[in-house]
Scaffold this active site. Sequence first.
Site, short mmCIF file in Angstrom:
data_model
loop_
_atom_site.label_atom_id
_atom_site.label_comp_id
_atom_site.label_asym_id
_atom_site.label_seq_id
_atom_site.Cartn_x
_atom_site.Cartn_y
_atom_site.Cartn_z
N LYS A 103 12.87 6.92 17.79
CA LYS A 103 12.05 5.75 17.44
C LYS A 103 12.44 4.56 18.30
CE LYS A 103 13.25 2.60 14.84
NZ LYS A 103 13.78 1.69 13.81
N CYS A 139 1.88 -0.97 1.21
CA CYS A 139 2.20 0.43 0.93
C CYS A 139 3.72 0.59 0.84
CB CYS A 139 1.61 1.33 2.01
SG CYS A 139 1.48 3.06 1.51
N CYS A 196 -4.86 -2.76 -2.13
CA CYS A 196 -5.12 -2.07 -0.86
C CYS A 196 -6.60 -1.80 -0.67
CB CYS A 196 -4.33 -0.76 -0.82
SG CYS A 196 -4.55 0.16 0.71
N CYS A 242 -7.82 6.69 -0.14
CA CYS A 242 -6.44 7.11 0.12
C CYS A 242 -6.11 8.30 -0.77
CB CYS A 242 -5.47 5.97 -0.16
SG CYS A 242 -3.73 6.48 -0.06
#
Length: 254
Positions: free
Chosen positions: A162, A232, A242, A248
């Site tokens: 990452k 989230c 959201c 979702c």
Amino acid sequence: PRRSRRRKSVAIAYEPGQGDGAEPQRARWEPRDWREQLERIREMRRSKDAPVDEMGVQKCYDSSAPPQVMRYQVLLALMLSSQTKDQVTSAAMLRLRRHGLTVDTVLQMDDETLGQIIYPVGFWRNKVKYIKQTTAILKQKYGGDIPSTVEELVQLPGVGPKMAHLAMHIAWDSVAGIAVDTHVHRISNRLKWVKKETKHPEETRVALEDWLPRDLWKEINWLLVGFGQQTCLPVNPRCSQCLNQDICPAAKRL
């Protein structure tokens, strides 16, 4: 006159999609509703007021420093940011920069002083060791600069995939892959942006890169990190706030 031979007609069974002389094309998998989900996340991130926007790694380096020093500061900020909130990383970087944050100043600094400056970043004792080791390698092998490939970056002590991908994005302005942290990993699984559930961020990176258009690779980390910090959340996500609540897959279960 020659007698024409009549061939017996033979029935040939083709696999579906074959028989036209072309190779069968594998249907490209992509998640359901992902474009609409992405656009709604962009809308939720429009104000750019998440911790990552104000104190993320891209805000931690001295933009007026020479390019080589700037790239070194980006890498150090990434190393400090692991398992650490953006606010804590940002404060540690400010303290380091007050001491003159270059390869040479860090090499001249003793471990105790470096530890006092970066505390309380997560795993600060290990990071002191990794920073000193990595900085020595940069001095000896790269002339004080940082490597310009993911493959070389991940060979440095304390630098994972990452960090390497983010270093390529921020320091070198090059997109070699998607930077996947815990936020990107978690949200990708909740939205079913992976074909099957993934257990680790590196699995998620491979799964995302298989279908996500390359021109979105750089943006997706920034979008999902801020979305994960504000909406989230890891525990008790704010599904009622959201915009993706109706599309979702995880919203009804959480």
